[in-house]
Scaffold this active site. Structure first.
Site, PDB file in Angstrom:
ATOM      1  N   HIS A 196       0.981  -6.630   9.139  1.00  0.00           N
ATOM      2  CA  HIS A 196       0.862  -5.313   8.518  1.00  0.00           C
ATOM      3  C   HIS A 196       2.146  -4.547   8.825  1.00  0.00           C
ATOM      4  CE1 HIS A 196      -1.169  -1.140   8.396  1.00  0.00           C
ATOM      5  NE2 HIS A 196      -1.051  -1.574   7.163  1.00  0.00           N
ATOM      6  N   GLU A 235      -3.833   6.943  -2.435  1.00  0.00           N
ATOM      7  CA  GLU A 235      -3.162   5.687  -2.075  1.00  0.00           C
ATOM      8  C   GLU A 235      -3.522   4.595  -3.069  1.00  0.00           C
ATOM      9  OE1 GLU A 235      -3.000   2.489   1.633  1.00  0.00           O
ATOM     10  OE2 GLU A 235      -3.035   4.636   2.045  1.00  0.00           O
ATOM     11  N   GLU A 239       0.870  -1.180   0.000  1.00  0.00           N
ATOM     12  CA  GLU A 239       0.000   0.000   0.000  1.00  0.00           C
ATOM     13  C   GLU A 239       0.904   1.226   0.000  1.00  0.00           C
ATOM     14  OE1 GLU A 239      -2.512  -0.258   3.552  1.00  0.00           O
ATOM     15  OE2 GLU A 239      -1.834  -2.318   3.713  1.00  0.00           O
ATOM     16  N   TYR A 256      -7.623   4.974  -3.788  1.00  0.00           N
ATOM     17  CA  TYR A 256      -8.514   5.751  -2.928  1.00  0.00           C
ATOM     18  C   TYR A 256      -7.768   6.883  -2.245  1.00  0.00           C
ATOM     19  CZ  TYR A 256      -6.573   2.985   1.002  1.00  0.00           C
ATOM     20  OH  TYR A 256      -5.748   2.394   1.930  1.00  0.00           O
ATOM     21  N   ASN A 258       2.069  -6.109   3.360  1.00  0.00           N
ATOM     22  CA  ASN A 258       1.197  -7.055   4.046  1.00  0.00           C
ATOM     23  C   ASN A 258       1.589  -8.473   3.675  1.00  0.00           C
ATOM     24  OD1 ASN A 258      -0.990  -5.099   5.121  1.00  0.00           O
ATOM     25  ND2 ASN A 258      -0.786  -4.548   2.974  1.00  0.00           N
ATOM     26  N   ASP A 284      -6.582   8.343   1.203  1.00  0.00           N
ATOM     27  CA  ASP A 284      -6.322   8.027   2.605  1.00  0.00           C
ATOM     28  C   ASP A 284      -5.949   9.333   3.301  1.00  0.00           C
ATOM     29  OD1 ASP A 284      -5.717   7.000   5.037  1.00  0.00           O
ATOM     30  OD2 ASP A 284      -4.151   5.645   4.367  1.00  0.00           O
TER      31      ASP A 284
END
Length: 504
Positions: free
Chosen positions: A242, A100, A10, A93, A158, A95
């Site tokens: 994460h 992001e 991400e 989207y 991730n 963030d």
């Protein structure tokens, strides 16, 4: 396990509006995402499904109260910000103050590189589309992690892991690895300290922003090991590590080694292969000290009293990884696992000898080489503002402006992929994870997809009183092998849902 596992990245992109330094970044970020969506989504735009998200669940066995959580942690709330699910299975989207891009689920380090690089192309196309809006100013995007004014934004990773692996084992063994791996995957930065006020160059863009060893937060009191327990899969079987401590890389080899070596270390942790630990006496302090010394001579103090360099720590992990792969696979180890081990050893050997030998492969070394050439040519020191501009321009995603892209055109940076391979990843999902099902549904049934997330696709079908949710809780189901024939046969979403549910 080898380097293969379900993984993703991400990346929050730095953003500025040309000629408008006080422009609202949330508005500018929304313009970026909406511009891309309006140009590429020619049907109903599916919303993001937040129902199964649980950002306040802690891997240490408790849930943080929403009353004490920082608003930035409440990623399960619909804030009305721009949000689009792409046909390649990714998510684009806003963030908070940044656009992001989250890659689709991938199964190998090379696929991570491909779909991460596809994200750069998507962001570039979005910025070009946004610039075509009448009376708008150009919006510039940077793949970096700090504005050098005290703010930092993330480049997260991730990794799916079995739930049976004790979280305490993960923390014990992964912490020294995370602290030291910046020598391979640091992006390089002009300025020391969160606001960059101290003159100099450091290895990592993010190192100065971490304050604790373990924790749930991602924007305040940033931890080396993040404890968010949100697997986006069957929670009885899986956990998702994460990772918030990485830099945003432009070098394909930096990204490849970042995720490839991390996946190998996690495999060793899962198999209880690592003997003892390389515990650091002061991990947060050492994270910064390593970053602040691009000569790589800084000696890290271990809990047992020994003092070693970060490269030596990485070499120790490499030695265990070689033994692990030989023990588990022998001559049957897959090609990428072998390649990661060979590249890891080659890079570490040359970093120990002379870091500049890795300038064709690693972001921080390539950037340092560029900056050093400017310093030598112009006779300037690290306090010169020009060097901060060079640092920023390295991360500019525009091919005609970004210094990384100039190095690529000169043949001064090695690549792993062709432009055609990256372009394919812009519109198409990986074939060996559930991202394939999500992406194909967005391609074929866009008008009927009401919402989607990592673990579901939700259809709005004519004649049905309620939305129809198709769970995708198993990340290795919904692959091309599993569902391509089904999707080829089902011309409509109604046919697909009937086939899956057995309903009429």
């Amino acid at each position: 396990m080898s380097v293969r596992r379900v993984m993703g990245t991400e990346t929050e992109y730095g953003i500025s509006v040309q000629g408008q330094p006080t422009a609202n970044p949330m508005l500018a970020s929304s313009q970026i995402v909406n511009a891309y969506a309006n140009a590429t989504v020619r049907a109903r735009r599916a919303r993001w499904d937040f129902e199964e998200e649980s950002p306040l669940r802690d891997a240490r066995g408790f849930d943080m109260s929403r009353q004490v959580a920082d608003p930035s942690q409440l990623t399960d709330e619909e804030l009305g910000l721009a949000n689009v699910i792409l046909t390649n299975g990714a998510r684009l989207y806003v963030d908070h103050a940044h656009p992001e891009y989250s890659t689709p689920e991938c199964m190998s380090p090379l696929d991570i590189v491909r779909w991460d690089k596809a994200g750069e192309q998507i962001m570039l196309a979005a910025s070009k589309r946004a610039a075509q809006v009448p009376n708008s100013r150009p919006i510039l995007l940077y793949k970096n992690n700090t504005d050098n004014k005290g703010a930092s934004y993330g480049a997260h990773e991730n990794y799916l892991m079995p739930r049976r692996t004790p979280f305490a084992d993960i923390v014990r063994h992964i912490t020294p690895f995370f602290v030291s791996r910046q020598v391979i995957c640091g992006a390089g930065r002009v300025g020391i300290g969160q606001d960059g006020a101290v003159n100099g160059f450091q290895i990592s863009q993010r190192a100065d922003y971490f304050e604790v060893e373990v924790g749930l937060e991602t924007t305040l009191k940033r931890p080396i090991v993040n404890t968010r327990d949100e697997p986006h899969a069957d929670p009885e079987k899986y956990r998702r590590l994460h990772v918030i401590i990485g830099d945003a890389n432009l070098s394909e080899i930096s990204t490849y080694l970042k995720v490839g070596t991390t996946s190998l270390v996690l495999a060793m942790i899962e198999e209880r292969f690592l003997p003892g630990d390389l515990g650091f006496a002061h991990p947060v302090k050492e994270l910064r000290s390593i970053s602040h010394d691009p000569t790589l001579r800084h000696l890290v103090e271990l809990k047992d009293g020994r003092r070693v360099t970060a490269v030596q720590v990485q070499l120790d992990y490499l030695e265990h990884a070689r033994k692990f792969v030989e023990d588990r696979y022998g001559a049957d180890a897959d090609e990428q696992t072998v390649d990661v081990l060979e590249r890891w050893e080659s890079v570490l050997t040359r970093l120990e000898r002379d870091p500049m030998e890795c300038r064709r492969e690693l972001d921080w070394v390539a950037k340092l080489g560029l900056l050093s050439s400017y310093r030598d040519r112009d006779g300037i020191d690290w306090d010169h503002p020009k060097l901060h501009l060079v640092d920023l321009q390295y991360a500019d995603i525009r091919p005609e402006k970004g210094l990384y892209h100039q190095l690529v055109r000169r043949g001064s940076i090695d690549r792993l992929l062709t432009d055609a391979e990256v372009d394919h990843g812009v519109a198409h999902p990986p074939t060996d994870t559930r991202a394939y099902f999500r992406g194909r549904c967005l391609q074929q049934y866009a008008d009927q997809v009401a919402a989607a997330s990592w673990d579901s696709v939700i259809f709005d079908l004519p004649g049905r009183e309620s939305l129809q949710r198709v769970p995708t809780m198993e990340p290795l189901r919904g692959t091309e092998q599993h569902v391509a024939g089904l999707l080829d046969r089902c011309r409509t979403a109604e046919e697909l849902v009937r086939a899956i549910t057995g309903s009429r």
